[in-house]
Design a protein around this motif. Structure first.
Motif, PDB file in Angstrom:
ATOM      1  N   VAL A  90       0.850  -1.191   0.000  1.00 36.96           N
ATOM      2  CA  VAL A  90       0.000   0.000   0.000  1.00 36.96           C
ATOM      3  C   VAL A  90       0.883   1.238   0.000  1.00 36.96           C
ATOM      4  N   LEU A  91       0.590   2.172  -0.873  1.00 35.45           N
ATOM      5  CA  LEU A  91       1.260   3.475  -0.892  1.00 35.45           C
ATOM      6  C   LEU A  91       0.324   4.505  -0.293  1.00 35.45           C
ATOM      7  N   ILE A  92       0.783   5.193   0.746  1.00 36.15           N
ATOM      8  CA  ILE A  92      -0.017   6.231   1.398  1.00 36.15           C
ATOM      9  C   ILE A  92       0.607   7.594   1.116  1.00 36.15           C
TER      10      ILE A  92
ATOM     11  N   LYS B 241       2.383  -4.379   3.616  1.00 37.01           N
ATOM     12  CA  LYS B 241       3.640  -3.641   3.586  1.00 37.01           C
ATOM     13  C   LYS B 241       3.306  -2.223   3.140  1.00 37.01           C
ATOM     14  N   VAL B 242       3.727  -1.216   3.922  1.00 39.67           N
ATOM     15  CA  VAL B 242       3.320   0.167   3.670  1.00 39.67           C
ATOM     16  C   VAL B 242       4.501   0.993   3.167  1.00 39.67           C
TER      17      VAL B 242
ATOM     18  N   HIS C  46       7.559  16.156   3.360  1.00 41.57           N
ATOM     19  CA  HIS C  46       8.740  16.208   4.205  1.00 41.57           C
ATOM     20  C   HIS C  46       9.837  15.267   3.702  1.00 41.57           C
ATOM     21  N   GLU C  47      11.056  15.577   4.077  1.00 39.82           N
ATOM     22  CA  GLU C  47      12.196  14.763   3.655  1.00 39.82           C
ATOM     23  C   GLU C  47      12.229  13.411   4.355  1.00 39.82           C
ATOM     24  N   LYS C  48      11.704  13.343   5.580  1.00 41.51           N
ATOM     25  CA  LYS C  48      11.789  12.111   6.352  1.00 41.51           C
ATOM     26  C   LYS C  48      10.428  11.713   6.901  1.00 41.51           C
TER      27      LYS C  48
ATOM     28  N   SER D 280       7.748   0.776   5.537  1.00 43.34           N
ATOM     29  CA  SER D 280       8.847  -0.002   4.950  1.00 43.34           C
ATOM     30  C   SER D 280       9.779   0.849   4.102  1.00 43.34           C
ATOM     31  N   ALA D 281       9.222   1.830   3.403  1.00 51.50           N
ATOM     32  CA  ALA D 281      10.016   2.727   2.566  1.00 51.50           C
ATOM     33  C   ALA D 281       9.295   4.062   2.499  1.00 51.50           C
ATOM     34  N   TYR D 282      10.069   5.122   2.293  1.00 45.31           N
ATOM     35  CA  TYR D 282       9.482   6.468   2.287  1.00 45.31           C
ATOM     36  C   TYR D 282      10.113   7.293   1.173  1.00 45.31           C
ATOM     37  N   TYR D 283       9.244   8.052   0.441  1.00 42.25           N
ATOM     38  CA  TYR D 283       9.715   8.863  -0.671  1.00 42.25           C
ATOM     39  C   TYR D 283       9.014  10.223  -0.645  1.00 42.25           C
TER      40      TYR D 283
END
Length: 309
Positions: free
Chosen positions: A5-7, A28-29, A35-37, A44-47
């Motif tokens: 899932v992409l939030i 898995k999210v 924001h940068e962080k 699980s991952a952030y962009y």
């Protein structure tokens, strides 16, 4: 491996609770925000991504290879929408369009959940259901109603698996004190900690609103994301329209110090609807959802959190 899932807007108030709900259900999210962080450890991952950047949204959706997209990113304050109506339309409508365009460009059948609002509805005596008129009286409500029109078009013309909510007011621990109930809880808690009488500043407390606990709301979002019908809108609310003056009295009762109430006219919105109440029978009948938490218990939890902060 669980589905992905992409939030968008993961760093906001609802994001933390939705991540927890989804991870607990085996997903898995992947998170995204301006924001940068990201401070949510379960992601699980952030962009970082700006929803108004169509190419950036498309790239992120394509590279993430997700099964679902949930959009929480929005100008979500009615007051802010009055101050910045053009920005509200750009984020809430153009951003949603960029997500739907990115989703339909995928070959994997990505499902999309777009969050709307009870602010879309025309005023009505009694509970509001999905078939009632949507004639919004503020820029925020207009933006969400416009989002719905495009979503219905994309579901019909392109077969996009997009579902929508009309979410009524929700609150809980961690909500920004700029919003009404956490503001009152924080003010009352500060009076308690001062050990002397104090004053709580409020806006219009004569209106009645339907408030839910955010944890009930994100459970509804997961169910709609998973099983909602494409192109359909689902109300999410408690079914109780409570006068704000009563909720204020509940919060005051937590504090052992005398509290004086002061009305600040600058906090009163133009064209404020007298009463808003949710009919959640559609989501109950189709997806089995109903609220589990009482708002009075949520208020106590919020108040206690401010007292120990």
């Amino acid at each position: 491996m669980g589905k992905r899932v992409l939030i968008f807007g993961v760093n906001g108030f609802v994001g933390t609770f939705l991540v927890h709900e989804l991870v607990a259900a085996g997903y898995k999210v992947i998170g995204s925000d301006l924001h940068e962080k990201c401070i949510i450890s379960e992601v699980s991952a952030y962009y970082p991504c700006d929803l108004s950047d169509a190419r950036g949204v498309l790239s992120l959706v394509s590279e993430s290879n997700v099964d679902y997209i949930v959009n929480l990113a929005a100008i979500s304050s009615v007051g802010q929408s009055w101050r910045a109506p053009a920005l509200t339309m750009r984020i809430n409508v153009e951003g949603a369009l960029n997500i739907m365009e990115a989703a339909r460009a995928q070959e994997t059948g990505v499902r999309v959940l777009l969050v709307g609002s009870s602010e879309e509805y025309a005023p009505k005596d009694g509970p509001l259901c999905e078939s009632d008129s949507t004639i919004a009286n503020n820029p925020y409500g207009i933006s969400k109603a416009t989002q719905e029109c495009f979503a219905a078009l994309y579901a019909k013309e392109f077969g996009l698996g997009v579902c929508l909510t009309r979410s009524f007011n929700h609150t809980g621990p961690g909500q920004n004190p700029a919003f009404v109930l956490p503001s009152w809880c924080r003010q009352a808690a500060e009076i308690e900690k001062s050990a002397k009488p104090g004053r709580v500043t409020v806006g219009n407390i004569s209106v009645a609103r339907d408030f839910s606990d955010v944890r009930d709301v994100v459970r509804a979002y997961r169910l709609i994301m998973e099983s909602g019908r494409a192109g359909e809108v689902y109300n999410v609310g408690s079914g109780r329209a409570l006068p704000l003056c009563d909720l204020l009295e509940t919060i005051k009762s937590f504090c052992r110090q005398p509290i004086e109430v002061e009305i600040d006219t600058a906090l009163i919105r133009p064209n404020d609807t007298a009463s808003i109440c949710c009919d959640y029978s559609k989501i109950n009948e189709e997806l089995g959802w109903k609220p589990k938490r009482k708002i009075e218990d949520t208020l106590r939890e919020m108040y206690d959190g401010f007292v120990v902060a």
